[in-house]
Design a protein around this motif. Sequence first.
Motif, PDB file in Angstrom:
ATOM      1  N   ILE A 293       0.870  -1.174   0.000  1.00  0.00           N
ATOM      2  CA  ILE A 293       0.000   0.000   0.000  1.00  0.00           C
ATOM      3  C   ILE A 293       0.906   1.222   0.000  1.00  0.00           C
ATOM      4  O   ILE A 293       1.704   1.418   0.916  1.00  0.00           O
ATOM      5  CB  ILE A 293      -0.938   0.016   1.228  1.00  0.00           C
ATOM      6  CG1 ILE A 293      -1.762  -1.269   1.310  1.00  0.00           C
ATOM      7  CG2 ILE A 293      -1.830   1.258   1.204  1.00  0.00           C
ATOM      8  CD1 ILE A 293      -2.736  -1.494   0.162  1.00  0.00           C
ATOM      9  N   VAL A 294       0.810   2.020  -1.059  1.00  0.00           N
ATOM     10  CA  VAL A 294       1.633   3.211  -1.217  1.00  0.00           C
ATOM     11  C   VAL A 294       0.692   4.404  -1.376  1.00  0.00           C
ATOM     12  O   VAL A 294      -0.104   4.450  -2.323  1.00  0.00           O
ATOM     13  CB  VAL A 294       2.565   3.088  -2.444  1.00  0.00           C
ATOM     14  CG1 VAL A 294       3.401   4.345  -2.614  1.00  0.00           C
ATOM     15  CG2 VAL A 294       3.448   1.847  -2.339  1.00  0.00           C
ATOM     16  N   ASN A 295       0.770   5.342  -0.427  1.00  0.00           N
ATOM     17  CA  ASN A 295      -0.104   6.522  -0.452  1.00  0.00           C
ATOM     18  C   ASN A 295      -1.576   6.145  -0.557  1.00  0.00           C
ATOM     19  O   ASN A 295      -2.349   6.786  -1.273  1.00  0.00           O
ATOM     20  CB  ASN A 295       0.296   7.471  -1.592  1.00  0.00           C
ATOM     21  CG  ASN A 295       1.682   8.019  -1.417  1.00  0.00           C
ATOM     22  OD1 ASN A 295       2.105   8.329  -0.302  1.00  0.00           O
ATOM     23  ND2 ASN A 295       2.420   8.139  -2.506  1.00  0.00           N
ATOM     24  N   GLY A 296      -1.964   5.069   0.135  1.00  0.00           N
ATOM     25  CA  GLY A 296      -3.359   4.649   0.176  1.00  0.00           C
ATOM     26  C   GLY A 296      -3.832   3.855  -1.024  1.00  0.00           C
ATOM     27  O   GLY A 296      -5.026   3.578  -1.148  1.00  0.00           O
ATOM     28  N   ILE A 297      -2.919   3.471  -1.897  1.00  0.00           N
ATOM     29  CA  ILE A 297      -3.283   2.732  -3.108  1.00  0.00           C
ATOM     30  C   ILE A 297      -2.500   1.426  -3.141  1.00  0.00           C
ATOM     31  O   ILE A 297      -1.286   1.411  -2.941  1.00  0.00           O
ATOM     32  CB  ILE A 297      -2.976   3.548  -4.382  1.00  0.00           C
ATOM     33  CG1 ILE A 297      -3.754   4.868  -4.359  1.00  0.00           C
ATOM     34  CG2 ILE A 297      -3.286   2.748  -5.637  1.00  0.00           C
ATOM     35  CD1 ILE A 297      -3.362   5.841  -5.438  1.00  0.00           C
ATOM     36  N   ALA A 298      -3.200   0.322  -3.404  1.00  0.00           N
ATOM     37  CA  ALA A 298      -2.532  -0.976  -3.512  1.00  0.00           C
ATOM     38  C   ALA A 298      -1.740  -1.021  -4.805  1.00  0.00           C
ATOM     39  O   ALA A 298      -2.293  -0.836  -5.891  1.00  0.00           O
ATOM     40  CB  ALA A 298      -3.550  -2.111  -3.478  1.00  0.00           C
ATOM     41  N   GLU A 299      -0.452  -1.226  -4.666  1.00  0.00           N
ATOM     42  CA  GLU A 299       0.431  -1.409  -5.818  1.00  0.00           C
ATOM     43  C   GLU A 299       0.686  -2.906  -5.937  1.00  0.00           C
ATOM     44  O   GLU A 299       1.307  -3.499  -5.061  1.00  0.00           O
ATOM     45  CB  GLU A 299       1.736  -0.632  -5.627  1.00  0.00           C
ATOM     46  CG  GLU A 299       1.553   0.872  -5.494  1.00  0.00           C
ATOM     47  CD  GLU A 299       1.019   1.531  -6.762  1.00  0.00           C
ATOM     48  OE1 GLU A 299       1.173   0.962  -7.865  1.00  0.00           O
ATOM     49  OE2 GLU A 299       0.444   2.626  -6.638  1.00  0.00           O
ATOM     50  N   ILE A 300       0.173  -3.505  -6.990  1.00  0.00           N
ATOM     51  CA  ILE A 300       0.219  -4.955  -7.165  1.00  0.00           C
ATOM     52  C   ILE A 300       1.491  -5.354  -7.889  1.00  0.00           C
ATOM     53  O   ILE A 300       1.785  -4.865  -8.978  1.00  0.00           O
ATOM     54  CB  ILE A 300      -1.028  -5.428  -7.925  1.00  0.00           C
ATOM     55  CG1 ILE A 300      -2.278  -5.101  -7.108  1.00  0.00           C
ATOM     56  CG2 ILE A 300      -0.952  -6.918  -8.256  1.00  0.00           C
ATOM     57  CD1 ILE A 300      -3.590  -5.302  -7.827  1.00  0.00           C
ATOM     58  N   THR A 301       2.261  -6.269  -7.242  1.00  0.00           N
ATOM     59  CA  THR A 301       3.483  -6.779  -7.855  1.00  0.00           C
ATOM     60  C   THR A 301       3.339  -8.228  -8.309  1.00  0.00           C
ATOM     61  O   THR A 301       4.128  -8.688  -9.122  1.00  0.00           O
ATOM     62  CB  THR A 301       4.668  -6.672  -6.874  1.00  0.00           C
ATOM     63  OG1 THR A 301       4.322  -7.347  -5.661  1.00  0.00           O
ATOM     64  CG2 THR A 301       4.998  -5.216  -6.579  1.00  0.00           C
ATOM     65  N   ASP A 302       2.344  -8.929  -7.787  1.00  0.00           N
ATOM     66  CA  ASP A 302       2.089 -10.321  -8.173  1.00  0.00           C
ATOM     67  C   ASP A 302       0.857 -10.351  -9.069  1.00  0.00           C
ATOM     68  O   ASP A 302      -0.263 -10.114  -8.599  1.00  0.00           O
ATOM     69  CB  ASP A 302       1.865 -11.179  -6.934  1.00  0.00           C
ATOM     70  CG  ASP A 302       1.579 -12.632  -7.263  1.00  0.00           C
ATOM     71  OD1 ASP A 302       1.499 -12.987  -8.469  1.00  0.00           O
ATOM     72  OD2 ASP A 302       1.430 -13.422  -6.309  1.00  0.00           O
ATOM     73  N   PRO A 303       1.019 -10.652 -10.354  1.00  0.00           N
ATOM     74  CA  PRO A 303      -0.127 -10.655 -11.276  1.00  0.00           C
ATOM     75  C   PRO A 303      -1.259 -11.595 -10.849  1.00  0.00           C
ATOM     76  O   PRO A 303      -2.411 -11.388 -11.240  1.00  0.00           O
ATOM     77  CB  PRO A 303       0.481 -11.110 -12.603  1.00  0.00           C
ATOM     78  CG  PRO A 303       1.938 -10.839 -12.489  1.00  0.00           C
ATOM     79  CD  PRO A 303       2.274 -10.958 -11.034  1.00  0.00           C
ATOM     80  N   ALA A 304      -0.980 -12.579 -10.029  1.00  0.00           N
ATOM     81  CA  ALA A 304      -2.028 -13.502  -9.571  1.00  0.00           C
ATOM     82  C   ALA A 304      -3.108 -12.763  -8.780  1.00  0.00           C
ATOM     83  O   ALA A 304      -4.264 -13.206  -8.749  1.00  0.00           O
ATOM     84  CB  ALA A 304      -1.414 -14.614  -8.728  1.00  0.00           C
ATOM     85  N   ILE A 305      -2.772 -11.643  -8.165  1.00  0.00           N
ATOM     86  CA  ILE A 305      -3.750 -10.894  -7.380  1.00  0.00           C
ATOM     87  C   ILE A 305      -4.881 -10.381  -8.265  1.00  0.00           C
ATOM     88  O   ILE A 305      -6.026 -10.267  -7.824  1.00  0.00           O
ATOM     89  CB  ILE A 305      -3.080  -9.771  -6.567  1.00  0.00           C
ATOM     90  CG1 ILE A 305      -2.238 -10.420  -5.466  1.00  0.00           C
ATOM     91  CG2 ILE A 305      -4.102  -8.793  -5.983  1.00  0.00           C
ATOM     92  CD1 ILE A 305      -1.442  -9.484  -4.633  1.00  0.00           C
TER      93      ILE A 305
END
Length: 173
Positions: A6-18
């Motif tokens: 969570i960066v500045n209140g936004i989920a930054e997705i690094t695993d494409p499975a999410i």
Amino acid sequence: MSGFSIVNGIAEITDPAIYENWLDNEEFKAAVAADSSPERNAVKRLLIDFEADLARMVRDDRVQEQVVEVMTKYAAWDYVQHDPNAAGNGLEKLIEHFRNVPVVGEVSPPVVSVILDGEVACLMMRKPVPDPVVPDTTYEWNILTVFRVHNGKLAEHWSTFRKAVPGRDPLGD
């Protein structure tokens, strides 16, 4: 956190499975809903759970079987709709609208942020899509939708959808 931060209140997705498993990923949904206020956390979680249940219903081609239960759980009877593709206002019109939503069988984009201001909440969903300008690449498409939550129910909705031909996807896919 596994596969996202969570960066500045936004989920930054690094695993494409999410992008595929977010509907049932409790760690992800709890992190996106996290707030220092229990009341705000509850509203954020209500909105995320609504989007997840809605997405699951469409993905699993169970709209006809589950639309009444899902909409009754989340939406107020006097729900106000500002989507130009919807059938009108009220819970019954919302149910009618979703009975006619094209089922695409894919997982809807994950909610990556919920911003609250009083009763009004803006949800941001994100999906990597093919870049129409740069071949063989993708970009992150951010989709915004706004709800008003009153007494623990969705009371009003505004969307960014353009008016579409009935039975066609208003996102233009």
